[in-house]
Design a protein around this motif. Structure first.
Motif, PDB file in Angstrom:
ATOM      1  N   LYS A  54       0.553  -1.359  -0.521  1.00  0.00           N
ATOM      2  CA  LYS A  54       0.438  -0.074   0.012  1.00  0.00           C
ATOM      3  C   LYS A  54       0.912   1.756   0.100  1.00  0.00           C
ATOM      4  CE  LYS A  54      -4.221  -2.051   2.228  1.00  0.00           C
ATOM      5  NZ  LYS A  54      -5.168  -2.465   3.395  1.00  0.00           N
ATOM      6  N   ILE A  55       1.817   1.298   0.672  1.00  0.00           N
ATOM      7  CA  ILE A  55       2.487   2.541   0.988  1.00  0.00           C
ATOM      8  C   ILE A  55       3.135   2.227  -0.561  1.00  0.00           C
ATOM      9  CG2 ILE A  55       5.010   3.385   1.900  1.00  0.00           C
ATOM     10  CD1 ILE A  55       4.007   2.380   4.325  1.00  0.00           C
ATOM     11  N   HIS A 115       5.131  17.113  13.523  1.00  0.00           N
ATOM     12  CA  HIS A 115       3.980  17.620  13.915  1.00  0.00           C
ATOM     13  C   HIS A 115       2.684  16.285  14.083  1.00  0.00           C
ATOM     14  CE1 HIS A 115      -0.081  20.074  13.031  1.00  0.00           C
ATOM     15  NE2 HIS A 115      -0.522  19.117  12.316  1.00  0.00           N
ATOM     16  N   ARG A 116       2.904  15.210  14.196  1.00  0.00           N
ATOM     17  CA  ARG A 116       2.430  14.271  14.147  1.00  0.00           C
ATOM     18  C   ARG A 116       2.367  13.437  15.641  1.00  0.00           C
ATOM     19  NH1 ARG A 116       0.255  11.516   8.641  1.00  0.00           N
ATOM     20  NH2 ARG A 116      -1.526  13.899   7.950  1.00  0.00           N
ATOM     21  N   PHE A 152       5.087   3.866  14.248  1.00  0.00           N
ATOM     22  CA  PHE A 152       5.300   3.536  13.109  1.00  0.00           C
ATOM     23  C   PHE A 152       4.158   3.407  12.252  1.00  0.00           C
ATOM     24  CE2 PHE A 152       8.952   0.798  15.088  1.00  0.00           C
ATOM     25  CZ  PHE A 152       9.865   1.457  14.318  1.00  0.00           C
ATOM     26  N   ARG A 153       3.028   3.959  12.708  1.00  0.00           N
ATOM     27  CA  ARG A 153       1.810   3.937  12.187  1.00  0.00           C
ATOM     28  C   ARG A 153       1.613   5.453  11.499  1.00  0.00           C
ATOM     29  NH1 ARG A 153      -0.962   0.828  15.295  1.00  0.00           N
ATOM     30  NH2 ARG A 153      -1.612   2.199  17.191  1.00  0.00           N
ATOM     31  N   THR A 154       1.890   6.497  12.199  1.00  0.00           N
ATOM     32  CA  THR A 154       2.148   7.499  12.047  1.00  0.00           C
ATOM     33  C   THR A 154       3.406   7.970  11.054  1.00  0.00           C
ATOM     34  OG1 THR A 154       1.815   8.176  14.526  1.00  0.00           O
ATOM     35  CG2 THR A 154       2.772  10.043  13.374  1.00  0.00           C
ATOM     36  N   LEU A 155       4.294   7.143  11.014  1.00  0.00           N
ATOM     37  CA  LEU A 155       5.165   7.408   9.688  1.00  0.00           C
ATOM     38  C   LEU A 155       4.508   6.531   8.804  1.00  0.00           C
ATOM     39  CD1 LEU A 155       8.261   7.893   8.267  1.00  0.00           C
ATOM     40  CD2 LEU A 155       8.802   5.059   9.850  1.00  0.00           C
ATOM     41  N   GLU A 156       3.765   6.033   8.682  1.00  0.00           N
ATOM     42  CA  GLU A 156       3.027   5.335   7.163  1.00  0.00           C
ATOM     43  C   GLU A 156       2.533   6.418   6.694  1.00  0.00           C
ATOM     44  OE1 GLU A 156       1.352   1.761   7.788  1.00  0.00           O
ATOM     45  OE2 GLU A 156       2.634   0.670   8.700  1.00  0.00           O
ATOM     46  N   ASN A 157       1.266   6.808   7.542  1.00  0.00           N
ATOM     47  CA  ASN A 157       0.251   8.357   7.769  1.00  0.00           C
ATOM     48  C   ASN A 157       1.052   9.102   6.611  1.00  0.00           C
ATOM     49  OD1 ASN A 157      -1.517   6.953   7.878  1.00  0.00           O
ATOM     50  ND2 ASN A 157      -1.320   7.447  10.112  1.00  0.00           N
ATOM     51  N   CYS A 158       2.912   9.600   7.434  1.00  0.00           N
ATOM     52  CA  CYS A 158       3.016  10.170   6.922  1.00  0.00           C
ATOM     53  C   CYS A 158       4.336  10.711   5.391  1.00  0.00           C
ATOM     54  CB  CYS A 158       4.843  10.683   7.648  1.00  0.00           C
ATOM     55  SG  CYS A 158       4.151  11.833   9.030  1.00  0.00           S
ATOM     56  N   LEU A 159       4.868   9.201   5.041  1.00  0.00           N
ATOM     57  CA  LEU A 159       5.068   8.344   3.937  1.00  0.00           C
ATOM     58  C   LEU A 159       3.475   8.784   3.443  1.00  0.00           C
ATOM     59  CD1 LEU A 159       6.889   5.532   4.480  1.00  0.00           C
ATOM     60  CD2 LEU A 159       7.529   7.066   3.340  1.00  0.00           C
ATOM     61  N   GLN A 160       2.246   8.750   3.538  1.00  0.00           N
ATOM     62  CA  GLN A 160       0.824   8.766   2.683  1.00  0.00           C
ATOM     63  C   GLN A 160       0.835  10.286   1.910  1.00  0.00           C
ATOM     64  OE1 GLN A 160      -0.847   6.542   0.868  1.00  0.00           O
ATOM     65  NE2 GLN A 160       0.464   4.426   1.664  1.00  0.00           N
ATOM     66  N   GLY A 161       1.514  11.417   3.088  1.00  0.00           N
ATOM     67  CA  GLY A 161       1.332  12.638   3.118  1.00  0.00           C
ATOM     68  C   GLY A 161       2.332  13.408   2.498  1.00  0.00           C
ATOM     69  N   LEU A 162       3.257  12.176   1.987  1.00  0.00           N
ATOM     70  CA  LEU A 162       4.706  13.194   0.317  1.00  0.00           C
ATOM     71  C   LEU A 162       3.770  12.856  -0.858  1.00  0.00           C
ATOM     72  CD1 LEU A 162       7.676  11.116   1.958  1.00  0.00           C
ATOM     73  CD2 LEU A 162       6.956  13.780   1.758  1.00  0.00           C
ATOM     74  N   PRO A 163       4.240  13.661  -2.509  1.00  0.00           N
ATOM     75  CA  PRO A 163       3.293  13.320  -3.244  1.00  0.00           C
ATOM     76  C   PRO A 163       4.293  11.789  -3.866  1.00  0.00           C
ATOM     77  CG  PRO A 163       5.244  14.702  -3.161  1.00  0.00           C
ATOM     78  CD  PRO A 163       4.933  14.685  -1.798  1.00  0.00           C
ATOM     79  N   GLU A 164       3.186  10.589  -4.176  1.00  0.00           N
ATOM     80  CA  GLU A 164       3.110  10.367  -4.637  1.00  0.00           C
ATOM     81  C   GLU A 164       4.793   9.310  -5.439  1.00  0.00           C
ATOM     82  OE1 GLU A 164       1.332   6.049  -7.679  1.00  0.00           O
ATOM     83  OE2 GLU A 164       0.233   8.695  -7.740  1.00  0.00           O
ATOM     84  N   ILE A 217       9.897   6.775  -4.639  1.00  0.00           N
ATOM     85  CA  ILE A 217      11.258   6.140  -4.278  1.00  0.00           C
ATOM     86  C   ILE A 217      11.755   5.794  -3.310  1.00  0.00           C
ATOM     87  CG2 ILE A 217      13.424   7.938  -4.881  1.00  0.00           C
ATOM     88  CD1 ILE A 217      11.643   9.356  -7.606  1.00  0.00           C
ATOM     89  N   PHE A 218      11.183   7.169  -1.753  1.00  0.00           N
ATOM     90  CA  PHE A 218      12.412   7.076  -0.564  1.00  0.00           C
ATOM     91  C   PHE A 218      11.941   5.743  -0.393  1.00  0.00           C
ATOM     92  CE2 PHE A 218      11.426   7.185   3.772  1.00  0.00           C
ATOM     93  CZ  PHE A 218      13.009   7.722   4.538  1.00  0.00           C
ATOM     94  N   TYR A 219      10.682   5.243  -0.027  1.00  0.00           N
ATOM     95  CA  TYR A 219      10.727   3.725   0.242  1.00  0.00           C
ATOM     96  C   TYR A 219      11.692   2.559  -0.552  1.00  0.00           C
ATOM     97  CZ  TYR A 219       7.477   0.326   2.773  1.00  0.00           C
ATOM     98  OH  TYR A 219       6.895  -1.516   3.858  1.00  0.00           O
ATOM     99  N   LEU A 220      12.034   2.962  -2.352  1.00  0.00           N
ATOM    100  CA  LEU A 220      12.565   1.914  -2.731  1.00  0.00           C
ATOM    101  C   LEU A 220      14.072   1.720  -2.240  1.00  0.00           C
ATOM    102  CD1 LEU A 220      10.907   2.129  -6.235  1.00  0.00           C
ATOM    103  CD2 LEU A 220      10.235   0.184  -4.814  1.00  0.00           C
ATOM    104  N   ARG A 221      14.387   2.988  -1.764  1.00  0.00           N
ATOM    105  CA  ARG A 221      15.308   3.205  -1.392  1.00  0.00           C
ATOM    106  C   ARG A 221      15.688   2.619  -0.474  1.00  0.00           C
ATOM    107  NH1 ARG A 221      20.310   2.148  -1.861  1.00  0.00           N
ATOM    108  NH2 ARG A 221      22.126   3.784  -0.652  1.00  0.00           N
ATOM    109  N   GLU A 222      15.462   3.571   1.013  1.00  0.00           N
ATOM    110  CA  GLU A 222      15.780   3.553   1.929  1.00  0.00           C
ATOM    111  C   GLU A 222      15.390   2.339   3.107  1.00  0.00           C
ATOM    112  OE1 GLU A 222      18.245   5.531   3.365  1.00  0.00           O
ATOM    113  OE2 GLU A 222      17.693   7.115   1.921  1.00  0.00           O
TER     114      GLU A 222
END
Length: 191
Positions: free
Chosen positions: A20-21, A184-185, A125-137, A142-147
């Motif tokens: 999903k991420i 913030h979150r 970790f749920r907050t982190l996932e929500n933050c990832l969802q808030g980034l441009p697609e 790209i962040f997820y693939l690399r990091e």
């Protein structure tokens, strides 16, 4: 085989969250996970146990996601994300003083602590996932693939048809966008 299927069922929530991420499309993520689990069952005999089962399954899913990105025709260009990227850049620039030194006030309050030190690790970790969802697609992907998936920059560049410089800019913006979102979150709320 039945025990293997039960282990796959137990892993399903983790690999679904991962999909999903990456895909930002719940239906596509579900389909990709189902395809991954079917492939794992079909290739059960090939699993030698050299790796942890979860690692093997994630590798299958990673390859399916990579194939999906490679086959995608309409990949957003960096220029299409200018507005979102400009906002992330503006926030990032506020973290430095006139001599380009990091402002201590820009650091998250609890950055030195590990997430395990918080009593609500799962919430973090749920907050982190929500933050990832808030980034441009594309930025989040790209962040997820690399990091998180550890994919090499060259492979990411090929998948997204971008230059190395663009990739590093996107990674830089993703890190700063996540830092702001987590401050913030999560950190501001847990003082």
């Amino acid at each position: 085989m039945e025990n293997f299927k039960k282990m796959l069922i137990a892993l399903r929530p983790d690999i679904l969250r991962f999909a999903k991420i990456q895909l930002r499309d719940d239906t596509l993520a579900e389909d990709m996970v189902q395809d991954t689990l079917a492939t794992a069952i079909d290739k059960f005999q090939q699993f030698r146990g050299d790796a942890v089962l979860k690692t093997w399954i994630i590798t299958i899913l990673k390859n399916k996601i990579t194939d999906y990105f490679r086959s995608r025709k309409n990949i957003s260009s960096l220029e299409e994300l200018q507005e979102e990227n400009a906002a992330i850049d503006a926030q990032y620039n506020q973290c430095f003083d006139e001599s380009d030194h990091w402002l201590s006030s820009a650091s998250p309050n609890h950055w030195g602590e590990t997430p395990e030190e918080f009593s609500h690790r799962q919430a973090f970790f749920r907050t982190l996932e929500n933050c990832l969802q808030g980034l441009p697609e594309d930025t989040a992907q790209i962040f997820y693939l690399r990091e998180i998936m550890g994919m090499e920059v060259e492979e990411i560049c090929n998948n997204f048809n971008i230059t190395k410089e663009n990739c590093y800019v996107i990674l830089h913006r993703a890190r700063n966008g996540l830092r702001k979102c987590l401050q913030h979150r999560w950190f501001d709320l847990n003082d």
